[in-house]
Motif scaffolding. Structure first.
Motif, PDB file in Angstrom:
ATOM      1  N   ARG A  14      38.209  39.817  42.869  1.00 23.66           N
ATOM      2  CA  ARG A  14      38.125  38.442  43.346  1.00 23.66           C
ATOM      3  C   ARG A  14      37.512  38.487  44.741  1.00 23.66           C
ATOM      4  N   VAL A  72      26.979  27.095  47.134  1.00 20.90           N
ATOM      5  CA  VAL A  72      27.872  28.166  46.669  1.00 20.90           C
ATOM      6  C   VAL A  72      27.125  29.342  46.027  1.00 20.90           C
ATOM      7  N   TYR A  76      27.618  33.042  47.422  1.00 21.37           N
ATOM      8  CA  TYR A  76      28.191  34.088  46.558  1.00 21.37           C
ATOM      9  C   TYR A  76      27.295  35.326  46.552  1.00 21.37           C
ATOM     10  N   GLU A  92      33.398  33.587  37.843  1.00 23.68           N
ATOM     11  CA  GLU A  92      34.173  32.358  37.669  1.00 23.68           C
ATOM     12  C   GLU A  92      34.484  31.830  39.073  1.00 23.68           C
ATOM     13  N   ILE A  93      33.866  30.700  39.427  1.00 25.80           N
ATOM     14  CA  ILE A  93      33.975  30.149  40.778  1.00 25.80           C
ATOM     15  C   ILE A  93      35.103  29.113  40.844  1.00 25.80           C
ATOM     16  N   ASP A  94      35.917  29.208  41.864  1.00 24.50           N
ATOM     17  CA  ASP A  94      36.979  28.211  42.104  1.00 24.50           C
ATOM     18  C   ASP A  94      36.882  27.764  43.559  1.00 24.50           C
ATOM     19  N   PHE A 106      35.971  29.228  48.872  1.00 23.12           N
ATOM     20  CA  PHE A 106      35.967  29.390  47.409  1.00 23.12           C
ATOM     21  C   PHE A 106      36.233  30.842  47.045  1.00 23.12           C
ATOM     22  N   THR A 107      36.646  31.040  45.797  1.00 24.32           N
ATOM     23  CA  THR A 107      36.845  32.396  45.273  1.00 24.32           C
ATOM     24  C   THR A 107      35.917  32.588  44.085  1.00 24.32           C
ATOM     25  N   ALA A 108      35.552  33.837  43.859  1.00 24.60           N
ATOM     26  CA  ALA A 108      34.700  34.183  42.728  1.00 24.60           C
ATOM     27  C   ALA A 108      35.283  35.417  42.044  1.00 24.60           C
TER      28      ALA A 108
END
Length: 480
Positions: A14, A72, A76, A92-94, A106-108
């Motif tokens: 992550r 984003v 990323y 999977e981006i949040d 954000f997290t990836a």
């Protein structure tokens, strides 16, 4: 911008990313300028509305969310570039904070190439079958050569294996004609099994002008998968007469004067084929040995993507009809359960092999050069019947250059592994691997060598291929 990496498993991470709000100013400027091109406002010409005026009137939170969508992906990619992770597939981006005026967060989560501990490559031992040529194999080649110079003669007797017949075919399904299955004057070698199932058995024993009806399952067309009543009519029967294997035949069929010289040449021909087979066995057993000695964690999402892709290709020709697919497997003596199990096993092995080869390539610092890519392009262009430049355009349009780049690098890698290993046959004879894997430290395996003329034609294009594919390789899902 700052980013950190959390290791969720050996094959998944992550990436946590924080982007100061002030860093997004250029992104806001671009967004407002684009908006100004389409906004109409009294007192201003189209496309000339001042950005500052727009900033006062738009919903800033909505604009921020639009900026986030465009910003984003780039942030990323930047986070990946500054970390040591090697992503596989799409993340999977949040978005964890998207409040206007605050830092974007954000997290990836993404699958990554796992860390792999490699065995001692120099200690690798590979044992393969020796090259042996039997009299029967040489006789088979001689028989094939005689068949090429044989003559067909009409006979007044029932057809048998090896005969050539002229036939008419027609079929019905549930009493209705199948137009696409009707043909006349078709030439067929009895016993070859090259047409529909059951045809050879129906033809055997028939004379000219005789016919027979048999049942078979159609494999193509509107009625694919359905049982049909097929009528075959034999128009003529001919047998093949072979020339005698003597000196006269040797002079007719080759540059040799005697049959003994021709047979010696056939021995060498069989040996050449077996050397190619031996090279394939060396490659396969090198991979098997490495796989047996190496622990390789598997990224489940990548394996599942491979499983899904194989299943899709298998049932695509059956209009994705699960029942037809099950029936097809049953006729082959298999089942859906067996297919799924084999598919899973093969997908796992395929992904393991590619991850292993990439790890070995990194360890050995395998570099793909312009010559390597040029020669692969030339080889592929011949296989597909395209000009090299035309093939290059197709690969670029379908985003297949990273996959080709990775495939070339893996080929160079297995060649390097073979050169570093001890390769013998089961009789203990050491094997010279240079013929098919190139000399040690060569730029590429010998089997992909290309003509100079073709190589010159695409050399310039390959420079761009090398640069673009190398840049894309890490980010691309090259385990497909």
């Amino acid at each position: 911008m700052k980013s950190t990496v959390e290791k969720l498993s050996p094959t998944r991470v992550r990436i946590n990313v924080e982007v100061p709000f002030t860093e997004l100013a250029p992104d806001f400027d671009r967004a407002f300028k684009e908006m100004a091109k389409s906004i109409r406002m009294p007192g201003f010409r189209p496309g000339k509305v001042p950005v500052r005026l727009l900033e006062q009137r738009v919903d800033k939170q909505a604009m921020f969310e639009q900026v986030i969508g465009e910003a984003v992906p780039g942030r990323y990619s930047e986070a990946v570039a500054t970390s040591e992770v090697k992503p596989l597939g799409q993340p999977e981006i949040d978005i964890t904070n998207k409040q206007y005026g605050e830092d974007l967060a954000f997290t990836a989560e993404v699958d990554v190439r796992p860390e792999i501990t490699l065995p001692d490559l120099a200690a690798l031992k590979i044992e393969v079958d020796p090259i042996e040529v039997s009299d029967d194999e040489v006789d088979t080649e001689l028989q094939n050569l005689r068949a090429r110079f044989g003559t067909l003669t009409g006979v007044d007797r029932p057809a048998q294996d090896g005969d050539f017949v002229s036939i008419d075919l027609s079929a019905t399904v549930d009493g209705e004609d199948v137009p696409e299955a009707k043909t006349e004057g078709l030439s067929h070698e009895v016993g070859s099994g090259q047409l529909i199932e059951g045809l050879d058995e129906a033809i055997k024993g028939l004379k000219a002008e005789e016919s027979k009806v048999f049942k078979t399952t159609l494999v193509a067309g509107e009625h694919a998968g359905k049982e049909a009543d097929v009528t075959v009519k034999v128009n003529s029967v001919k047998e093949r007469e072979l020339p005698e294997p003597d000196d006269e035949f040797a002079q007719l069929a080759s540059e040799f004067d005697t049959i003994d010289e021709l047979k010696e040449s056939l021995v060498e021909q069989v040996k050449r084929v077996k050397r190619v087979q031996q090279a394939e066995q060396i490659r396969d057993r090198a991979l098997e040995a490495l796989l047996e000695q190496t622990e390789i964690p598997l990224p489940e999402a990548i394996v599942q993507a491979q499983v899904d892709d194989t299943l899709h290709n298998a049932i695509h020709g059956l209009e994705h009809d699960e029942e037809k697919f099950a029936e097809s497997l049953e006729k082959e003596g298999s089942s859906r359960e067996a297919f799924d199990a084999d598919n899973r096993t093969n997908s796992e092995k395929g992904v393991k092999t590619q991850l292993l080869m990439d790890a070995v390539a990194d360890h050995l610092d395998i570099q793909v050069g312009q010559t390597d890519l040029t020669e692969r392009l030339v080889l592929m262009s011949r296989q597909y019947g395209l000009e090299p430049q035309q093939l290059l355009q197709v690969l670029q349009q379908n985003n297949q250059l990273p996959a080709m780049f990775a495939d070339v690098r893996r080929g160079l890698t297995i060649a390097a592994v073979v050169h570093g290993a001890t390769v013998t046959d089961t009789e203990g004879t050491e094997i010279d691997t240079a013929e098919f894997f190139g000399p040690p430290n060569a730029e590429q395996p010998a089997e992909i060598a290309a003509d100079d003329d073709d190589a010159d034609d695409v050399a310039d294009d390959s420079v761009a291929v090398e640069e673009n594919a190398a840049d894309d390789d890490v980010a691309a899902d090259d385990t497909k």
